[in-house]
Design a protein around this motif. Structure first.
Motif, PDB file in Angstrom:
ATOM      1  N   ALA A 144     -20.858 -38.772  86.848  1.00 27.74           N
ATOM      2  CA  ALA A 144     -19.372 -37.639  86.152  1.00 27.74           C
ATOM      3  C   ALA A 144     -18.894 -37.219  87.319  1.00 27.74           C
ATOM      4  N   GLU A 145     -19.346 -37.066  88.382  1.00 26.28           N
ATOM      5  CA  GLU A 145     -19.234 -35.778  89.515  1.00 26.28           C
ATOM      6  C   GLU A 145     -18.157 -36.861  90.372  1.00 26.28           C
ATOM      7  N   ALA A 146     -18.217 -38.344  90.386  1.00 28.25           N
ATOM      8  CA  ALA A 146     -17.085 -39.458  91.028  1.00 28.25           C
ATOM      9  C   ALA A 146     -16.570 -39.285  90.301  1.00 28.25           C
ATOM     10  N   ASP A 147     -16.447 -39.510  88.873  1.00 25.57           N
ATOM     11  CA  ASP A 147     -15.157 -39.697  87.712  1.00 25.57           C
ATOM     12  C   ASP A 147     -14.239 -37.728  88.234  1.00 25.57           C
ATOM     13  N   LEU A 148     -14.857 -37.229  88.343  1.00 21.95           N
ATOM     14  CA  LEU A 148     -13.976 -36.510  88.243  1.00 21.95           C
ATOM     15  C   LEU A 148     -13.028 -35.779  89.621  1.00 21.95           C
ATOM     16  N   ASN A 149     -14.022 -36.501  90.832  1.00 26.59           N
ATOM     17  CA  ASN A 149     -13.538 -36.235  91.895  1.00 26.59           C
ATOM     18  C   ASN A 149     -12.541 -37.797  92.021  1.00 26.59           C
ATOM     19  N   ALA A 150     -12.766 -38.661  91.748  1.00 22.80           N
ATOM     20  CA  ALA A 150     -11.018 -40.017  91.283  1.00 22.80           C
ATOM     21  C   ALA A 150     -10.071 -38.691  90.848  1.00 22.80           C
ATOM     22  N   ARG A 151      -9.912 -38.129  89.860  1.00 23.23           N
ATOM     23  CA  ARG A 151      -9.067 -37.357  89.703  1.00 23.23           C
ATOM     24  C   ARG A 151      -8.484 -36.314  90.091  1.00 23.23           C
ATOM     25  N   ILE A 152      -9.313 -35.316  90.858  1.00 30.75           N
ATOM     26  CA  ILE A 152      -8.581 -34.571  91.964  1.00 30.75           C
ATOM     27  C   ILE A 152      -8.082 -35.367  93.224  1.00 30.75           C
ATOM     28  N   LEU A 153      -8.709 -36.444  93.344  1.00 32.95           N
ATOM     29  CA  LEU A 153      -7.766 -37.640  94.415  1.00 32.95           C
ATOM     30  C   LEU A 153      -6.261 -37.711  94.002  1.00 32.95           C
ATOM     31  N   SER A 154      -6.012 -38.235  92.885  1.00 30.07           N
ATOM     32  CA  SER A 154      -5.494 -38.413  92.503  1.00 30.07           C
ATOM     33  C   SER A 154      -3.822 -37.483  92.193  1.00 30.07           C
ATOM     34  N   VAL A 155      -4.909 -36.625  91.457  1.00 26.89           N
ATOM     35  CA  VAL A 155      -3.462 -35.327  91.754  1.00 26.89           C
ATOM     36  C   VAL A 155      -3.062 -35.131  92.854  1.00 26.89           C
ATOM     37  N   ALA A 156      -3.654 -34.720  93.873  1.00 29.16           N
ATOM     38  CA  ALA A 156      -3.726 -34.488  95.227  1.00 29.16           C
ATOM     39  C   ALA A 156      -2.564 -34.809  95.856  1.00 29.16           C
ATOM     40  N   LYS A 157      -2.965 -36.999  95.584  1.00 32.87           N
ATOM     41  CA  LYS A 157      -1.604 -37.459  96.621  1.00 32.87           C
ATOM     42  C   LYS A 157      -0.923 -37.660  95.898  1.00 32.87           C
ATOM     43  N   GLU A 158      -0.375 -37.360  94.311  1.00 33.21           N
ATOM     44  CA  GLU A 158       0.373 -37.556  93.809  1.00 33.21           C
ATOM     45  C   GLU A 158       1.216 -35.998  93.996  1.00 33.21           C
ATOM     46  N   THR A 159       0.684 -35.157  93.730  1.00 30.88           N
ATOM     47  CA  THR A 159       1.568 -33.782  94.787  1.00 30.88           C
ATOM     48  C   THR A 159       1.852 -33.023  95.772  1.00 30.88           C
ATOM     49  N   LEU A 160       0.517 -34.226  96.945  1.00 34.90           N
ATOM     50  CA  LEU A 160       0.990 -33.664  98.324  1.00 34.90           C
ATOM     51  C   LEU A 160       2.457 -33.339  98.603  1.00 34.90           C
ATOM     52  N   GLN A 161       2.871 -32.281  98.825  1.00 33.54           N
ATOM     53  CA  GLN A 161       3.894 -32.420  99.119  1.00 33.54           C
ATOM     54  C   GLN A 161       4.188 -30.762 101.040  1.00 33.54           C
ATOM     55  N   ALA A 162       4.481 -31.104 101.860  1.00 36.30           N
ATOM     56  CA  ALA A 162       5.072 -29.873 102.772  1.00 36.30           C
ATOM     57  C   ALA A 162       4.932 -28.806 102.320  1.00 36.30           C
ATOM     58  N   ILE A 163       4.589 -27.972 103.068  1.00 35.16           N
ATOM     59  CA  ILE A 163       4.319 -26.267 102.198  1.00 35.16           C
ATOM     60  C   ILE A 163       4.812 -25.512 104.265  1.00 35.16           C
ATOM     61  N   SER A 164       5.495 -24.593 103.377  1.00 32.84           N
ATOM     62  CA  SER A 164       5.733 -23.714 104.380  1.00 32.84           C
ATOM     63  C   SER A 164       4.417 -22.523 104.749  1.00 32.84           C
ATOM     64  N   PRO A 165       4.761 -22.250 106.096  1.00 32.44           N
ATOM     65  CA  PRO A 165       3.478 -21.150 106.435  1.00 32.44           C
ATOM     66  C   PRO A 165       3.800 -19.739 105.124  1.00 32.44           C
ATOM     67  N   ALA A 166       5.035 -19.822 104.622  1.00 32.03           N
ATOM     68  CA  ALA A 166       4.931 -18.510 103.628  1.00 32.03           C
ATOM     69  C   ALA A 166       4.384 -19.025 102.458  1.00 32.03           C
ATOM     70  N   GLN A 167       5.152 -20.347 101.774  1.00 27.66           N
ATOM     71  CA  GLN A 167       4.382 -20.466 100.587  1.00 27.66           C
ATOM     72  C   GLN A 167       2.737 -21.334 100.374  1.00 27.66           C
ATOM     73  N   ALA A 168       2.507 -21.455 101.635  1.00 30.09           N
ATOM     74  CA  ALA A 168       1.112 -21.617 101.591  1.00 30.09           C
ATOM     75  C   ALA A 168       0.221 -20.012 101.024  1.00 30.09           C
ATOM     76  N   ALA A 169       0.873 -19.686 102.365  1.00 29.60           N
ATOM     77  CA  ALA A 169       0.625 -17.828 102.245  1.00 29.60           C
ATOM     78  C   ALA A 169       0.560 -17.517 100.646  1.00 29.60           C
TER      79      ALA A 169
END
Length: 434
Positions: A144-169
């Protein structure tokens, strides 16, 4: 006479009352929820469990329906900015998250109301496995943990974007780390929980050993015979720099829960496979710094168990620990060890999230050279500032044995061993990109 002390929020007031007078807090909550959502509330019961470190949760009836409530109340919340509880961000991105039927995001009045479920939390399932190991149940939990991690990873890859320091903050996850190191709103350091729990305080360790902050803060750290690169003070100082919100943009931003410890995860049993789903997305965001998003869940779901963080009285019964200070070396010795269930989760977290995620960041040229040090600071802060690990002056829940275990584990997480290896160095070596 005028005062600069902010008026506590209603959630802060209720949480404070709950520490001393549960019946009164329950009455206050019934009135609070009724007023917020204009619904009848009866038979409200606060759930007194070991995981409610900065929150309250429980159950109530409304007419013929049963509900579960939870709110997260952070120290200094009145001075914080940003928005709590953005569950829609997670669901829109494809992460499994329980949607509330009522929600308030008003400052100082953040609360979520869910339809009551019969599913256990993943934390409760694992707590049982810590006490009564079961290979079959552990294998299902790992899957179950591995399945959730796979979904977290997939979303992380799909939504990854360069962000500014202000956006991070602007992301609320900083309330879990940086904002617990400082006084708000001034930003003075050391402040917040760091000052409240440790700086200038006296520490109580097993065998009647009592040491002051000034005696141990700059001492060389040794845990179970292994020496480490950072002292206690240096670990906090490094975290202050690495987790300053404007310094957290280097690995990009992603959609993430941010606080997915297993008391915020439902465990849904199935015939062939069990499933996990989030709730209480108090710190969710769509530009969560890429190296911070899974740090807290990694520590709290694995290294915080068995027993020492959430059940310190059980740790004192089951484990032994000693602390000595000699020739400016602060030594921790303990027989504490993770259970098979936690090692299975660590293996799953490394294999199905951290290793592929770090490789992806590297391929996207978004992996900073000091990525390990950044993650280590988060692993250190996760236990050190979630509650007071000091069993001496100002002690809250911890005893000398659990304090020695906890501080030793936190300091082992903070920096690599000077020589030899430990469970943290083996973890980092296993996920290091080629």
């Amino acid at each position: 006479m005028a005062t600069d002390t902010p008026t506590p929020s209603r959630t802060a007031e209720i949480r404070a009352v709950a520490r001393e007078d549960i019946p009164r807090a329950q009455t206050m909550l019934e009135e609070f929820i009724t007023g917020l959502f204009d619904i009848p509330v009866s038979d409200l019961r606060i759930n007194q469990d070991q995981y409610s470190l900065n929150s309250l949760n429980g159950f109530f009836e409304s007419g013929d329906q049963a509900f579960f409530f939870k709110f997260h109340q952070e120290d200094g919340e009145e001075d914080m900015t940003g928005e709590y509880y953005r569950a829609d961000i997670l669901s829109s991105a494809g992460l499994p998250v329980d949607q509330p039927v009522h929600m308030s995001t008003l400052a100082g009045e953040q609360v979520l109301i869910y339809r009551r479920r019969s599913d256990p939390r993943f934390s409760d399932v694992l707590f049982e496995l810590d006490q009564a190991p079961d290979a079959t149940a552990t294998a299902r939990a790992r899957a179950a943990e591995a399945d959730l991690n796979a979904r977290i990873l997939s979303v992380a890859k799909e939504t990854l974007q360069a962000i500014s320091p202000a956006q991070a903050a602007a992301e609320p996850i900083h309330r879990l780390f940086y904002e617990r190191l400082i006084d708000l709103p001034a930003g003075s350091y050391p402040g917040g929980r760091l000052a409240k729990f440790y700086v200038g305080k006296r520490f109580a360790f097993p065998g009647g050993v009592s040491l002051d902050w000034d005696e141990i803060a700059d001492a060389t750290v040794r845990v179970n015979g292994i020496s480490y690169g950072s002292s206690l003070r240096q670990a906090f100082d490094d975290a202050l720099t690495r987790y300053a919100p404007l310094n957290t943009a280097s690995a990009g931003g992603i959609v993430a829960h941010g606080d997915a410890h297993n008391a915020n995860v439902w465990y849904e049993r199935g015939e062939d496979q069990d499933r996990l789903s989030f709730f209480d997305p108090a710190f969710a965001g769509n530009k969560v710094p890429g190296l911070l998003a899974e740090v807290k869940s990694t520590f709290h779901n694995i290294f915080a168990h068995p027993f020492w963080l959430y059940n310190p009285e059980m740790a004192a019964e089951r484990f032994e620990a000693n602390v000595t200070l000699s020739e400016d070396v602060l030594s921790f010795e303990t027989d504490w060890h993770p259970t098979p269930a936690r090692l299975a989760l660590l293996d799953a977290k490394a294999e199905t999230f951290w290793k592929p995620w770090l490789a992806h960041l590297k391929a996207q040229e978004l992996l900073p050279e000091d990525w390990e040090e950044i993650v280590r600071s988060g692993l250190f802060l996760s236990p050190a500032l979630v509650m007071n690990l000091n069993a001496g002056e100002g002690a809250e829940r911890h005893n000398p044995t659990s304090s020695a275990i906890g501080l030793g584990i936190a300091l082992a997480a903070a920096s690599r061993p000077v020589d030899g290896e430990d469970m943290f160095s083996r973890f980092f070596d296993s996920v290091r990109p080629e």
